[in-house]
Write a protein that holds these residues in place. Structure first.
Motif, PDB file in Angstrom:
ATOM      1  N   ASP A  70       0.844  -1.202   0.000  1.00 11.06           N
ATOM      2  CA  ASP A  70       0.000   0.000   0.000  1.00 11.06           C
ATOM      3  C   ASP A  70       0.877   1.248   0.000  1.00 11.06           C
ATOM      4  OD1 ASP A  70      -1.780   2.015   0.336  1.00 11.06           O
ATOM      5  OD2 ASP A  70      -2.665   1.251   2.188  1.00 11.06           O
TER       6      ASP A  70
ATOM      7  N   SER B 201      -0.333   4.213  -0.850  1.00 16.51           N
ATOM      8  CA  SER B 201      -1.192   5.392  -0.765  1.00 16.51           C
ATOM      9  C   SER B 201      -0.802   6.252   0.426  1.00 16.51           C
ATOM     10  CB  SER B 201      -2.663   4.967  -0.641  1.00 16.51           C
ATOM     11  OG  SER B 201      -2.897   4.392   0.632  1.00 16.51           O
TER      12      SER B 201
ATOM     13  N   ARG C 128      -5.512   1.556   1.244  1.00 12.59           N
ATOM     14  CA  ARG C 128      -5.825   0.746   0.066  1.00 12.59           C
ATOM     15  C   ARG C 128      -6.373  -0.612   0.500  1.00 12.59           C
ATOM     16  NH1 ARG C 128      -1.646  -1.079  -4.837  1.00 12.59           N
ATOM     17  NH2 ARG C 128      -3.018  -2.672  -5.684  1.00 12.59           N
TER      18      ARG C 128
END
Ligand SMILES: [Zn+2]
Length: 181
Positions: A148, A150, A155
């Protein structure tokens, strides 16, 4: 930084950005490994990936997948997988190249082993080094592992277009059914 890859599952072709080059490497079938390496590392000619190099690549791929699955599930990694990652990472990797110089140092072809070393190092940094961000897709029938990247760390899906939308459709049907009932 991962660039993602096309994957075919259940007969449909879709784009999977695993959030780390080493995890992109573990997606897709064994038969595509040669092509994937040559495509991702543009200076590795596909023809130079012989049987021995392919066997090395598949061994590293299995070890990365094993470590990623263990980390995602919060379980201890297999010692053999860790040893394999460390072995490949200990060899020379693909050096970074700054464009605009007058000499060609580092601009020539690179060896397959260097590409594998880079992938092993990526797995150590992004999978082993960032365990909180290694997760499985929230869809029970999918469970693909991703990193992830992000900013918010929220996510949930391998791909919004794939599992994310399916879940939305299911939630919508659930609401429609309870409204009708
Ligand atoms: Zn999924």
């Amino acid at each position: 930084m991962s660039r993602g890859r096309w994957v075919i599952t259940d007969g449909s072709r879709w784009f999977f950005d695993a959030g780390a080059d080493s995890l992109d490497f573990t997606a897709g079938p064994d038969s595509e490994v040669r092509h994937w390496i040559a495509e991702r590392f543009e200076r590795v000619p596909e023809a130079e990936i012989g049987e021995r190099e392919l066997a090395d690549a598949l061994a590293l791929r299995a070890a990365i997948a094993g470590v990623a699955a263990s980390v995602a599930d919060g379980e201890p990694c297999q010692h053999d997988d860790i040893d394999t990652l460390n072995l490949f990472a200990a060899t020379p990797d693909v050096p970074p190249v700054l464009a605009g110089g007058r000499r060609q140092a580092g601009a020539g072809r690179i060896r397959v082993g260097q590409a594998l070393s880079s992938l092993a190092r990526d797995a150590i940094v992004n999978v082993g080094g960032d365990p909180e961000r290694i997760r499985r897709c929230a869809a029970p029938e999918c469970r693909l592992v991703f990193h992830d990247e992000s900013r918010t760390g929220t996510r949930r899906w391998c791909s919004m277009q794939r599992c994310g939308n399916r879940a939305k459709v299911r939630a919508f049907r659930g609401r429609a059914e309870s409204a009708a009932g």
